[in-house]
Design a protein around this motif. Structure first.
Motif, PDB file in Angstrom:
ATOM      1  N   ARG A   1      34.100  28.403 -64.219  1.00  0.00           N
ATOM      2  CA  ARG A   1      32.567  28.501 -64.031  1.00  0.00           C
ATOM      3  C   ARG A   1      32.204  28.783 -62.490  1.00  0.00           C
ATOM      4  O   ARG A   1      31.261  29.490 -62.270  1.00  0.00           O
TER       5      ARG A   1
ATOM      6  N   LEU B   1      30.145  31.869 -61.119  1.00  0.00           N
ATOM      7  CA  LEU B   1      28.933  31.802 -59.969  1.00  0.00           C
ATOM      8  C   LEU B   1      28.950  32.783 -58.765  1.00  0.00           C
ATOM      9  O   LEU B   1      28.012  33.089 -58.332  1.00  0.00           O
TER      10      LEU B   1
ATOM     11  N   ARG C   1      26.710  33.596 -55.794  1.00  0.00           N
ATOM     12  CA  ARG C   1      26.584  32.230 -55.271  1.00  0.00           C
ATOM     13  C   ARG C   1      27.643  32.210 -54.198  1.00  0.00           C
ATOM     14  O   ARG C   1      28.911  32.607 -54.413  1.00  0.00           O
TER      15      ARG C   1
ATOM     16  N   GLU D   1      27.598  19.196 -62.460  1.00  0.00           N
ATOM     17  CA  GLU D   1      26.391  19.196 -61.923  1.00  0.00           C
ATOM     18  C   GLU D   1      26.292  19.566 -60.416  1.00  0.00           C
ATOM     19  O   GLU D   1      25.260  20.390 -59.687  1.00  0.00           O
TER      20      GLU D   1
ATOM     21  N   GLU E   1      26.787  23.242 -60.022  1.00  0.00           N
ATOM     22  CA  GLU E   1      25.647  24.227 -60.401  1.00  0.00           C
ATOM     23  C   GLU E   1      24.550  24.067 -59.297  1.00  0.00           C
ATOM     24  O   GLU E   1      23.542  24.703 -59.227  1.00  0.00           O
ATOM     25  N   THR E   2      24.224  22.693 -58.858  1.00  0.00           N
ATOM     26  CA  THR E   2      22.897  22.160 -57.992  1.00  0.00           C
ATOM     27  C   THR E   2      23.362  22.302 -56.525  1.00  0.00           C
ATOM     28  O   THR E   2      22.447  22.510 -55.751  1.00  0.00           O
TER      29      THR E   2
ATOM     30  N   ASP F   1      26.433  23.970 -54.902  1.00  0.00           N
ATOM     31  CA  ASP F   1      27.332  24.694 -54.735  1.00  0.00           C
ATOM     32  C   ASP F   1      28.676  24.263 -53.936  1.00  0.00           C
ATOM     33  O   ASP F   1      29.397  24.910 -53.427  1.00  0.00           O
TER      34      ASP F   1
END
Length: 423
Positions: free
Chosen positions: A28, A32, A37, A358, A361-362, A364
């Motif tokens: 994942r 990103l 990201r 989490e 995703e929130t 980095d």
């Protein structure tokens, strides 16, 4: 695909193998990054990814002999490299170290697989620490063995209890794995504990498999005790390499040193020789750095001392956890990792894998869930200590922010009207 075509089946035992260090979360993270990201990835102990370089004298040793690296070498490794290793381990007090009992591999990972393949019959058991470095479990499973976990409990400073270890021994137990200094916890085992664990191995004729890849990565005066001298005539394999102490992961140079009585280990030594020959030889180029590594200057101690980069990053982690109402840390005394636990309101209903996703995703930040290291609890996570101290302080600010959100959600008072409606 037509109705007559079937998907290609994979080995069933792979379903039992977990390696989240490079698993789903890492995939994942790659997605990103591909989307633009910028991530802080703390999942792998990979010094070169954080700006560390292998020492200059190791680089020069390879450059000097680059013209000799094209042919295969001896299946056990370059003779000069093996003699340097044998001499170094004899100076440590390891008994019965001959060059024909030194095995050079493509990193310690290959050698772990090889040593278990030479040992295990289907259904044999290996005592593995919990938490463990998950390659040990995976290699046991993929060589048709069964890992049996002995607790290294947080409340005991992540030290094993030899009485509990011995209680797990069965008629199928063949070996006991020790990881010292420990990955993921940073625990460093005292001599008295090692003596008791060796005694268990002696009583039950268990091969000692001792992962000492972080043997010189020590903090705050922690003392490392090698296991082989304590084991003496008892069969023991010590694993180490260039990846961590010498910051040369990509060179893929590891070694395994077989010690103990020649009479008791002769057949096993020959099995390892056979398996070494089947893979032809290990990477030749990196082997030219071994002699320089074991006989050259100490380049790791300054990094682990106050003011050194590893020490100061560790200090940043220790201070961040002490300042947080959501985190508890048993200070690592060695290795390149910290293994904090989540406490308080944030820990209510906490799931380490869900939190790691989490956080990625929130915030980095990529961490490894503690349950990936084969523990029964789900309130820990592992980070590497390789970033600069300032970046690590930023990482823990983000972790604390995410945990604060969880704690706030867990402590919200549900309004009376909502409670009545739910009723």
């Amino acid at each position: 695909m037509s109705s007559t075509e079937k998907t290609l089946a994979v080995r069933e035992r792979l379903s039992e193998v977990r390696y989240e260090i490079r698993g789903e979360l890492n995939r994942r993270a790659h997605a990103l990054e591909a989307a633009g990201r910028e991530l802080i990835k703390l999942n792998i102990g990979n010094p070169g990814a954080f700006g560390f370089r292998a020492p200059e004298h190791l680089q020069q040793a390879i450059i000097r002999d680059i013209d000799s690296t094209d042919p295969y070498t001896h299946q056990l490794g370059l003779p000069a490299a093996r003699e340097a290793l044998a001499s170094a381990y004899r100076k440590r007090g390891a008994p019965h170290v001959d060059t024909d009992r030194v095995f050079v591999g493509n990193g310690v990972s290959e050698l772990i697989d090889m040593t278990l393949r030479a040992l295990l019959n289907p259904g044999d058991e290996v005592l593995v620490p919990s938490p463990d470095y998950p390659l040990w479990s995976a290699a046991t499973i993929l060589n048709d063995g069964r890992p049996v976990y002995y607790r290294c409990a947080p409340e005991n400073g992540f030290m094993p209890d030899p009485v509990e270890v011995e209680a797990l021994v069965s008629a199928r137990t063949r070996a006991i794995v020790l990881i010292n200094p420990n990955n993921p916890t940073g625990a460093v085992y005292p001599r008295e504990l090692l003596e008791r664990l060796v005694a268990v191995a002696r009583r039950h004729n268990l091969l000692l498999l001792v992962d000492e890849i972080y043997d010189q990565v020590l903090y705050d005066g922690a003392a490392f005790e090698p296991t082989a001298p304590i084991a003496g005539d008892h069969p023991c394999i010590t694993f180490s390499g260039l990846s961590k102490v010498h910051r040369a992961c990509g060179w893929r140079v590891g070694w395994a040193i077989l010690t103990g009585s020649h009479e008791r280990t002769a057949d096993y030594r020959n099995a390892l020789d056979l398996l070494s020959g089947l893979r032809l030889c290990a990477n030749v180029g990196g082997q030219y750095a071994i002699e320089a590594a074991v006989n050259g200057p100490d380049t790791i101690s300054a990094l682990c001392a106050p003011g050194g980069r590893l020490y100061e990053t560790r200090r940043a982690v220790v201070e961040a956890c002490a300042a947080s109402e959501h985190l508890h840390l048993i200070e690592p005394k060695g290795a390149l990792y910290a293994f904090p636990s989540v406490v308080g309101a944030a820990a209510r209903g906490f799931d380490d894998h869900q939190f790691a996703l989490e956080l990625l995703e929130t915030e980095d930040v990529l961490i490894v869930p503690g349950s990936s290291f084969n523990v029964p609890y789900r309130d820990h996570f592992r980070v590497t200590l390789l970033p600069e101290a300032g970046l690590m302080r930023e990482v823990f600010a983000r972790i604390d922010r995410a945990l604060s959100r969880r704690a706030e959600m867990n402590t919200k008072v549900v309004p009376i009207k909502a409670r009545n409606a739910a009723a």
